[in-house]
Motif scaffolding. Structure first.
Motif, PDB file in Angstrom:
ATOM      1  N   ASP A   1       0.850  -1.189   0.000  1.00 11.61           N
ATOM      2  CA  ASP A   1       0.000   0.000   0.000  1.00 11.61           C
ATOM      3  C   ASP A   1       0.883   1.236   0.000  1.00 11.61           C
ATOM      4  O   ASP A   1       2.069   1.171   0.321  1.00 11.61           O
ATOM      5  CB  ASP A   1      -0.959   0.011   1.195  1.00 11.61           C
ATOM      6  CG  ASP A   1      -0.245  -0.054   2.527  1.00 11.61           C
ATOM      7  OD1 ASP A   1       0.379   0.956   2.932  1.00 11.61           O
ATOM      8  OD2 ASP A   1      -0.308  -1.114   3.184  1.00 11.61           O
ATOM      9  N   GLY A   2       0.303   2.384  -0.367  1.00 13.06           N
ATOM     10  CA  GLY A   2       1.071   3.609  -0.500  1.00 13.06           C
ATOM     11  C   GLY A   2       1.669   4.128   0.785  1.00 13.06           C
ATOM     12  O   GLY A   2       2.874   4.392   0.855  1.00 13.06           O
ATOM     13  N   PRO A   3       0.884   4.322   1.841  1.00  8.95           N
ATOM     14  CA  PRO A   3       1.418   4.955   3.054  1.00  8.95           C
ATOM     15  C   PRO A   3       2.556   4.192   3.724  1.00  8.95           C
ATOM     16  O   PRO A   3       3.464   4.801   4.283  1.00  8.95           O
ATOM     17  CB  PRO A   3       0.198   5.053   3.974  1.00  8.95           C
ATOM     18  CG  PRO A   3      -0.977   5.015   3.058  1.00  8.95           C
ATOM     19  CD  PRO A   3      -0.574   4.127   1.924  1.00  8.95           C
ATOM     20  N   THR A   4       2.496   2.844   3.678  1.00  7.95           N
ATOM     21  CA  THR A   4       3.506   2.052   4.379  1.00  7.95           C
ATOM     22  C   THR A   4       4.321   1.161   3.456  1.00  7.95           C
ATOM     23  O   THR A   4       5.189   0.426   3.917  1.00  7.95           O
ATOM     24  CB  THR A   4       2.864   1.178   5.472  1.00  7.95           C
ATOM     25  OG1 THR A   4       2.069   0.150   4.871  1.00  7.95           O
ATOM     26  CG2 THR A   4       1.995   2.002   6.384  1.00  7.95           C
ATOM     27  N   GLY A   5       4.047   1.220   2.157  1.00  8.82           N
ATOM     28  CA  GLY A   5       4.791   0.389   1.223  1.00  8.82           C
ATOM     29  C   GLY A   5       4.582  -1.085   1.500  1.00  8.82           C
ATOM     30  O   GLY A   5       3.470  -1.544   1.733  1.00  8.82           O
ATOM     31  N   LEU A   6       5.668  -1.819   1.517  1.00  5.50           N
ATOM     32  CA  LEU A   6       5.623  -3.260   1.774  1.00  5.50           C
ATOM     33  C   LEU A   6       5.622  -3.588   3.260  1.00  5.50           C
ATOM     34  O   LEU A   6       5.399  -4.734   3.645  1.00  5.50           O
ATOM     35  CB  LEU A   6       6.833  -3.948   1.118  1.00  5.50           C
ATOM     36  CG  LEU A   6       6.945  -3.787  -0.396  1.00  5.50           C
ATOM     37  CD1 LEU A   6       8.339  -4.158  -0.853  1.00  5.50           C
ATOM     38  CD2 LEU A   6       5.903  -4.634  -1.109  1.00  5.50           C
ATOM     39  N   GLY A   7       5.878  -2.574   4.101  1.00  2.00           N
ATOM     40  CA  GLY A   7       5.905  -2.784   5.543  1.00  2.00           C
ATOM     41  C   GLY A   7       7.162  -2.222   6.172  1.00  2.00           C
ATOM     42  O   GLY A   7       7.937  -1.491   5.549  1.00  2.00           O
ATOM     43  N   THR A   8       7.388  -2.588   7.427  1.00  2.00           N
ATOM     44  CA  THR A   8       8.495  -2.076   8.208  1.00  2.00           C
ATOM     45  C   THR A   8       9.547  -3.171   8.444  1.00  2.00           C
ATOM     46  O   THR A   8       9.233  -4.358   8.385  1.00  2.00           O
ATOM     47  CB  THR A   8       8.013  -1.539   9.573  1.00  2.00           C
ATOM     48  OG1 THR A   8       7.381  -2.603  10.299  1.00  2.00           O
ATOM     49  CG2 THR A   8       7.007  -0.413   9.374  1.00  2.00           C
ATOM     50  N   PRO A   9      10.797  -2.790   8.698  1.00  2.00           N
ATOM     51  CA  PRO A   9      11.851  -3.804   8.857  1.00  2.00           C
ATOM     52  C   PRO A   9      11.575  -4.791   9.980  1.00  2.00           C
ATOM     53  O   PRO A   9      11.203  -4.416  11.079  1.00  2.00           O
ATOM     54  CB  PRO A   9      13.099  -2.965   9.173  1.00  2.00           C
ATOM     55  CG  PRO A   9      12.809  -1.614   8.578  1.00  2.00           C
ATOM     56  CD  PRO A   9      11.333  -1.416   8.772  1.00  2.00           C
ATOM     57  N   ASN A  10      11.753  -6.058   9.680  1.00  2.00           N
ATOM     58  CA  ASN A  10      11.718  -7.132  10.668  1.00  2.00           C
ATOM     59  C   ASN A  10      13.056  -7.842  10.568  1.00  2.00           C
ATOM     60  O   ASN A  10      13.191  -8.847   9.884  1.00  2.00           O
ATOM     61  CB  ASN A  10      10.556  -8.081  10.390  1.00  2.00           C
ATOM     62  CG  ASN A  10      10.443  -9.189  11.427  1.00  2.00           C
ATOM     63  OD1 ASN A  10      11.109  -9.154  12.456  1.00  2.00           O
ATOM     64  ND2 ASN A  10       9.648 -10.192  11.148  1.00  2.00           N
ATOM     65  N   GLY A  11      14.069  -7.282  11.220  1.00  2.00           N
ATOM     66  CA  GLY A  11      15.428  -7.723  10.969  1.00  2.00           C
ATOM     67  C   GLY A  11      15.951  -7.063   9.708  1.00  2.00           C
ATOM     68  O   GLY A  11      15.461  -6.029   9.265  1.00  2.00           O
TER      69      GLY A  11
END
Length: 328
Positions: free
Chosen positions: A314-324
């Motif tokens: 999605d646009g606001p968060t892209g693919l997500g946040t770093p998990n490692g």
């Protein structure tokens, strides 16, 4: 490959104007969190102008100094043993910032470059993309803090555009919950071509963002900055709160995608894989190593993924946040 240590790698920060207290404020931040010293003397920290020289430095600026402190502190927090190069452009004009960008990329040892600034897209910006076309160096850019809408250079196809989330403690298995931050920039570029690795359906051009990290000022981060116009006044905090003087006077809580960009640049350094990445493509083939953000919105777009978080991209968060670091 890395993964737990950025030793020997340098994260570069590109900002405008000088923060005369950058090194001394950084020392307070790092000591407060038990991090090893990062100084000019031990070779960890270096501050240069847009030509790569230690002098003359640009004039000081209170607002940009706060940005510089934030950027340096976030690199320290995410990659404590990374070296830090601060490149200060002579001004906030694009021409000077582009010279600083090229200088950062040309500096030996630089693994990644963070840019916590942006401007409105115009039909002229693609001509400046050459300054972000530095294969082997991961370049991150804040997606913006004004909600739904696209800014440049986040829209450049040569960078990793970093959006923002609201992050809070939770009783789930991760221990945290995240939603899209309402201020995170996102959307469909009006001018930039779509990178080969992006396949979202409702934008034929470059879509912003690619990934994200904490940005909401209400779930923000601590930073330390003391460059201000108080002079010798003992009432500096009061004067700042009243808007009578400029700058900061110690610890402040801040947010914005200016937090997120240096965090992700530091994760690239930890991963130690930037030399083999193709611009911002790597996370797109390693989505399982990201925390998917599935709720929240940054504006009105008819419920589309361009402004509304959902499972997957999605646009606001892209693919997500770093998990490692595996996604970088």
């Amino acid at each position: 490959m890395g993964g737990t240590s950025g030793s020997g790698r340098t994260v570069a920060i590109v900002d405008a104007y000088d923060d005369p207290k950058a090194e001394s404020d950084l020392a307070v931040y790092r000591k407060s969190y038990g991090l090893p010293p990062c100084t000019t003397a031990n070779g960890c920290f270096r501050k240069v102008n847009q030509n790569g020289q230690t002098s003359p430095l640009p004039p000081g600026d209170y607002g940009w100094a706060e940005e510089i402190s934030l950027d340096l502190d976030m690199v320290s927090a995410a990659c404590p043993d990374c070296r830090i190069l601060l490149v200060e452009a002579n001004s906030a004009y694009t021409s000077d910032l582009m010279k600083a960008e090229d200088q950062a990329a040309a500096t030996p040892g630089v693994t990644s470059i963070s840019n916590s600034w942006g401007e409105s897209e115009t039909n002229a910006v693609p001509s400046d993309d050459v300054h972000f076309n530095h294969p082997g160096v991961a370049i991150t850019v804040s997606s913006g803090d004004s909600g739904y809408g696209v800014s440049w250079p986040a829209s450049s196809p040569y960078v990793t555009a970093v959006g923002g989330t609201s992050l809070s403690k939770a009783s789930n298995s991760r221990g945290w919950s995240e939603t899209a931050w309402s201020g995170s920039g996102s959307g469909c570029s009006a001018y930039q071509p779509k990178p080969a690795w992006q396949h979202d359906p409702d934008c034929s051009r470059r879509t912003v963002a690619d990934v994200s990290a904490v940005s909401d000022p209400y779930t923000g981060v601590a930073t330390y900055d003391t460059y201000n116009s108080c002079g010798q006044s003992s009432m500096c905090d009061i004067l700042i709160s009243l808007g009578l003087v400029h700058g900061a006077d110690g610890w402040i809580q801040v947010g914005g995608t200016s937090v997120a960009s240096p965090i992700v640049a530091s994760v690239y350094a930890l991963a130690g894989n930037a030399a083999s990445t193709v611009y911002g493509s790597y996370p797109y083939s390693h989505t399982s190593a990201l925390n998917d953000v599935v709720s929240g919105s940054n504006g009105s777009c008819g419920g589309s993924y361009l402004c509304t978080a959902r499972p997957g991209y999605d646009g606001p968060t892209g693919l997500g946040t770093p998990n490692g670091v595996a996604a970088f």
